[in-house]
Design a protein around this motif. Structure first.
Motif: not given
Lengths: 483, 167
Positions: A174-178, A183-185
């Motif tokens: 479910x990581x968020x892409x910035x 970056x993925x966080x």
């Protein structure tokens, strides 16, 4: 286009400074001057640093002690019960011998005081099996600053968010892409995970995230990949617990889309440091305008280096070359690089000269490097980096906490102490002396015999409105003998 | 000074430290500079701490260009503060808020603060001196004790970083 941008930047600066508060009044500054005992308080910090190093030693970490053969010599350790003597080996600087790959430019270097010092192992670099892809993974504490006792706690979206404006995902899937930072966080077991692909592509980051398997190891979180995964973890580019003795890179963050990277440099904990040290400002000038190829860092904690890549895109090859340049070196190589730092100081412009105890003290400052060289009338001399030397040669307003090894083996400590202080009126050490000159703060020098090879503390007296009785100044021992 | 026979008005002036007049003239711009770098909440402490240390120096009278020197100590002091705070802020923002600055209104103080956080302290100082004080590159280099090349490079970087959000 530029005109429009310039106009907006002017507007921006007007906005940024519109709410500037009232300045301190002249009276305010005079009161502050009396009350402030910052230099004196700061002078005590090395004691805490020494205690920290001692604690590490007590915990069984490898501690290196200077001696003729360079190896651990427990018998050389001074008696820690002796009043005022702090066992340990404190260098005057942290030298990380390295040569940056062509094109890389360091633009900023700062002390990483709030970072997870000693967090080695929580960062990793992964490569695709074909070598075409590279990504850095960096873990740090979540915003709450606490590691939840259970996974359930970590799964609470509110953890780590004081605004809860956007739930923090708690799994890689479910990581968020910035997009801004590329970056993925996500949060993993109470850690904030940041995964930055070298190519800046979300698809690349998600492909690695899908391969990652989280491992909870005590209060730490690590990741691994299966043997048949498309990605493999590379260990050689970042420090692990075995190589930290000489320092090196321990995390990497590809933060921007313009080829900027942040590299965390771990201090060489096994070699000892002085907290009085500080990063050298303006290091970009050193790297860009001189032939110096040795990185010279002074720090008690981690150093964060911000660098620009040659191509502006931080390609895989470029990143690998950069990381390799920060790989740890042998202890011998590490020590062999130290005299270069003195050459750096000696070559910088002399901005001030004064006489102390039959020694000529030259304050040097140039291109972000500052330091002090001392020469005795018989030609014996030595230099040391000393961050904070002023434009007019004034020494930084701090206690003389570090020694300069002279060519005959003796050493001196020079420094500046705020007016009114009278340090070491009864020196603990035979041969230690001090002197004051009338200009500026009290320039102090202690001359210490060659056979005294240990750090020590010295009581401070005559401190009006200062710390209570019992305050001490910590004097780091001289640089390690080169033999 | 009364022993020298100077007028009473001169005696009144000598009650004040010799740096007071220069400081009064410089303090507004020092506060704006500090605010541009560390924000309004920390600007007072920054100026009080850095200037306070300078003015207690016994050799203060030997400093040729006190305004330039005060600029430099404020920027250096700000750099120390920002460096120690930056990574923590960065982490908190990453892990806790995940805020995205997609567009910045240059007249909105909060937007501007967040945008400036993307710059290094030195870049903020340079941007302030160039875009608020209209200083030339050589003048900025002199004020900050860096090379002109450094000023140009850092200004270019600052503009690059802000160009995207100032669309």
């Amino acid at each position: 286009m530029n005109d429009l941008l310039d106009d907006r930047l002017r507007t921006m600066m007007r906005t940024a400074t519109a709410d500037a508060p009232e300045a301190p009044t002249v009276d305010d500054l005079q009161v502050i001057t009396v009350v402030s005992a910052e230099p004196r308080r700061r002078s005590l910090r090395p004691i805490a640093a020494a205690a920290a190093v001692m604690a590490v030693a007590a915990a069984g970490a490898l501690v290196w002690w200077p001696s003729g053969n360079g190896g651990p010599q427990p018998a050389d350790t001074p008696d820690s019960t002796e009043a005022g003597v702090v066992p340990g080996s404190y260098l005057d600087a942290y030298y990380l011998p390295t040569e940056l790959p062509d094109g890389w430019q360091i633009v900023e270097m700062g002390r990483y005081t709030n970072g997870p010092v000693g967090y080695v192992g929580d960062s990793a670099v992964f490569e695709t099996r074909d070598g075409a892809g590279l990504a850095a993974l960096y873990l740090t504490e979540a915003a709450s600053g606490e590691v939840p006792a259970s996974t359930e706690a970590a799964l609470d979206p509110a953890v780590g968010s004081d605004t809860a404006s956007e739930p923090v995902p708690t799994s890689a899937s479910d990581a968020l892409w910035e997009q801004r930072d590329r970056w993925l966080t996500w949060n993993q077991d109470g850690r904030s995970v940041v995964l930055t692909p070298a190519d800046g592509q979300e698809a690349t980051a998600r492909s690695l995230a899908a391969d990652l398997i989280a491992i909870r190891d005590g209060d730490r979180v690590r990741f691994r990949v299966d043997e048949d995964a498309a990605w493999v973890q590379t260990a050689e580019y970042l420090l692990d617990g075995q190589t930290i003795v000489t320092g090196g890179a321990n995390w990497l963050q590809l933060a921007d889309d313009d080829g900027t990277v942040h590299v965390g440099i771990e201090r060489p904990i096994g070699l000892g440091l002085s907290d009085a040290a500080a990063p050298i400002p303006g290091v970009e000038d050193v790297f860009s305008t001189t032939t110096i190829n040795r990185m010279v860092v002074r720090a008690v904690g981690e150093i964060e280096i911000t660098a620009f890549s040659p191509s502006g895109s931080a390609s895989v090859d470029e990143l690998v070359s950069l990381l390799k340049s920060f790989e740890p070196v042998s202890e011998e190589e590490w020590l062999a690089a130290r005299p270069d730092a003195n050459e750096v100081v000696a070559g910088a412009t002399v901005v001030g000269t004064f006489e102390l105890l039959d020694h000529t003290v030259n304050a040097h400052r140039e291109g972000g490097i500052s330091g002090v060289c001392v020469e005795r009338s018989d030609g014996v001399s030595g230099c040391s980096l000393l961050p904070g030397v002023g434009l007019d040669g004034e020494l930084p307003p701090a206690a003389p906490t570090e020694g300069i090894r002279l060519s005959d083996g003796s050493w001196v400590a020079v420094g500046s102490i705020a007016n009114g202080l009278e340090p070491c009126d009864e020196p603990l050490l035979q041969g230690a002396r001090m002197a004051a000159v009338p200009n500026g703060d009290v320039q102090t020098m202690l001359v210490v015999p060659a056979d005294l090879d240990q750090s020590f503390t010295c009581p401070l007296t005559g401190i009006p409105d200062g710390p209570p009785t019992g305050a001490e100044m910590f004097i780091a021992n001289p640089p390690l003998a080169d033999d | 000074m009364s022993s020298t026979g100077e007028p009473a008005t001169e005696v009144r002036h000598t009650d004040e430290p010799p740096w007071a007049q220069v400081y009064r003239a410089e303090s507004p711009r020092l506060m704006r500079l500090a605010t541009a770098i560390v924000g309004p909440a920390d600007a007072y402490d920054l100026v009080a701490d850095t200037v306070g240390r300078v003015v207690r120096r016994a050799d203060l009278h030997t400093i040729d260009d006190l305004p330039a020197y005060l600029t430099l100590v404020v920027v250096n002091g700000a750099t120390d503060r920002v460096r120690s705070d930056r990574r923590r802020t960065d982490r908190e923002e990453r892990a806790g808020r995940l805020m995205v600055t997609s567009s910045v209104d240059p007249t909105n103080a909060l937007d501007v603060r967040r945008a400036l956080d993307r710059l290094s302290p030195q870049q903020r100082a340079i941007a302030y001196l160039v875009y608020w004080e209209d200083m030339t590159i050589p003048d900025v280099a002199h004020r900050l004790d860096v090379s002109e090349g450094t000023v140009r490079r850092q200004l270019a970087r600052a503009k690059d970083r802000l160009r995207e959000v100032l669309k």
